[in-house]
Design a protein around this motif. Structure first.
Motif, mmCIF file in Angstrom:
data_model
loop_
_atom_site.group_PDB
_atom_site.id
_atom_site.type_symbol
_atom_site.label_atom_id
_atom_site.label_comp_id
_atom_site.label_asym_id
_atom_site.label_seq_id
_atom_site.Cartn_x
_atom_site.Cartn_y
_atom_site.Cartn_z
ATOM 1 N N THR A 1 -17.028 -4.667 -13.408
ATOM 2 C CA THR A 1 -16.513 -5.546 -14.461
ATOM 3 C C THR A 1 -15.245 -5.763 -14.737
ATOM 4 O OG1 THR A 1 -17.204 -3.977 -15.565
ATOM 5 C CG2 THR A 1 -19.024 -5.421 -15.346
ATOM 6 N N ASP A 2 -14.810 -6.593 -15.711
ATOM 7 C CA ASP A 2 -13.475 -6.927 -15.835
ATOM 8 C C ASP A 2 -12.878 -5.678 -16.676
ATOM 9 O OD1 ASP A 2 -13.631 -9.327 -15.097
ATOM 10 O OD2 ASP A 2 -14.094 -10.299 -16.946
ATOM 11 N N TYR A 3 -13.491 -5.166 -17.642
ATOM 12 C CA TYR A 3 -13.046 -4.074 -18.834
ATOM 13 C C TYR A 3 -13.513 -3.027 -18.603
ATOM 14 C CZ TYR A 3 -10.596 -8.125 -20.581
ATOM 15 O OH TYR A 3 -9.759 -9.255 -20.707
ATOM 16 N N PHE B 1 -17.506 -3.632 -19.800
ATOM 17 C CA PHE B 1 -18.095 -4.956 -20.245
ATOM 18 C C PHE B 1 -17.463 -6.024 -19.227
ATOM 19 C CE2 PHE B 1 -14.532 -6.620 -22.911
ATOM 20 C CZ PHE B 1 -14.002 -5.349 -23.307
ATOM 21 N N GLU B 2 -18.132 -7.014 -19.231
ATOM 22 C CA GLU B 2 -17.730 -8.265 -18.293
ATOM 23 C C GLU B 2 -17.668 -9.497 -19.616
ATOM 24 O OE1 GLU B 2 -16.932 -8.580 -15.310
ATOM 25 O OE2 GLU B 2 -16.585 -11.084 -15.498
ATOM 26 N N ALA B 3 -16.280 -10.274 -19.617
ATOM 27 C CA ALA B 3 -16.177 -11.195 -20.484
ATOM 28 C C ALA B 3 -16.399 -12.433 -19.820
ATOM 29 C CB ALA B 3 -14.708 -11.200 -20.951
ATOM 30 N N LYS B 4 -17.085 -13.397 -20.345
ATOM 31 C CA LYS B 4 -17.378 -14.912 -19.776
ATOM 32 C C LYS B 4 -17.369 -15.843 -20.884
ATOM 33 C CE LYS B 4 -19.015 -13.518 -15.869
ATOM 34 N NZ LYS B 4 -18.159 -13.628 -14.578
ATOM 35 N N GLU B 5 -16.572 -16.756 -20.728
ATOM 36 C CA GLU B 5 -16.590 -17.973 -21.565
ATOM 37 C C GLU B 5 -17.291 -19.373 -20.963
ATOM 38 O OE1 GLU B 5 -12.410 -19.239 -22.395
ATOM 39 O OE2 GLU B 5 -11.999 -17.667 -20.760
HETATM 40 MG MG LIG Z 1 -14.804 -12.110 -16.555
#
Ligand SMILES: [Mg+2]
Ligand SMILES: [Mg+2]
Lengths: 183, 183
Positions: free
Chosen positions: A67-69, A80-84
């Motif tokens: 994931t991203d973070y 966690f993964e961040a998605k917009e």
């Molecule tokens: Mg992301």
């Protein structure tokens, strides 16, 4: 003489910008150690000009295996993964990759906290959804069901984070809640 | 008809190779989720040739702000830097950067486990040193003392990991010991 319009000062910021700022604040305050992982790149050719820094001249983007973070907060591993999304009524699951689901499931098995932070950019609303909730929607899609999560289901299963001035996205209180719900 | 010489099959492997293999094994067996972080790169120019993958044409190496590896094992956040030396009698501290020391100290304050894995390549010996031990040697150097850690002091303060066939570097039992010593 340009005046800065503070009411719009957050315009144009990506979710990543907002999270990086928040994580930097947490780091400075000693509240959590969370970093974004660098974009994985396959380096093919590097030049070494004399008297200056090495220059990468050929490289390719690789698919991230995680994931991203990730980081540590209060003795707990968090990931966690961040998605917009620009969508206003649902979150499209095509934004998430198989390997990210797989990674989060491995993290939860090791008793880490895995979740997704979703930003509905047009609505300026933010949600934290634990992997165990996300997995239900993912499995429903895999079984032939909806390819997105309706906003209403997100409101019912995730924790909303109301954005502030500073830090922009104070998500640690939401983690405290997640922790109580998912031991 | 080439015979593979198994006694030398580990020759030429870097510490990173050995750790990646071990971490892959832990992942497959569900024992830990540990990944090496990608090398951070500042991307300046990308070309998008039609019908093929994007090519990075100009990029620079950035200084990493954290350590090489992190992840979760048994509910604990773990974070480490891997270093090898050809030296036979001591480990030179110039191999470690300020910001790595700073990062590990932040991790320990958040109750994560931070440590260094040292390989003495010519001796084929491996040690795991908790950040709290490393910090003592670091501070001694900063105060004007030795710029390296003598092997004898490493033997006295770190946990030795004896390499095996597979996984090459089974370091989880050493973490169990670290955990008992440094709550
Ligand atoms: Mg992301
Ligand atoms: Mg290293």
């Amino acid at each position: 003489n340009k005046k800065k319009d503070f009411s719009f000062s957050n315009r144009g910021k990506t979710l990543e910008d907002e999270l990086n700022e928040t994580n930097e604040y947490y780091l400075q305050m000693g509240l959590a150690v969370i970093h974004k992982k660098p974009v994985p790149v396959q380096i093919v050719k590097v030049e070494y000009p004399s008297r200056s820094a090495a220059v990468i001249r050929e490289a390719y983007f690789r698919t991230p295996s995680t994931t991203d973070y990730n980081g540590v907060w209060n003795g707990r591993y968090i990931d966690f993964e961040a998605k917009e999304t620009e969508n206003k009524t649902s979150f499209p699951l095509k934004n998430i990759h198989d390997h990210q689901i797989h990674h989060m499931s491995q993290v939860v098995k090791q008793q880490g906290m895995a979740f997704m932070i979703i930003r509905f950019s047009s609505l300026q609303r933010y949600f934290i959804m634990h992997f165990e909730e996300l997995e239900v929607f993912w499995d429903r899609m895999v079984a032939g069901g909806r390819k997105s999560i309706p906003l209403q289901e997100i409101e019912e299963t995730a924790i909303e984070v109301v954005p502030g001035a500073f830090p922009r996205l104070d998500f640690l209180p939401a983690l405290q809640q997640l922790q109580m719900k998912h031991t």
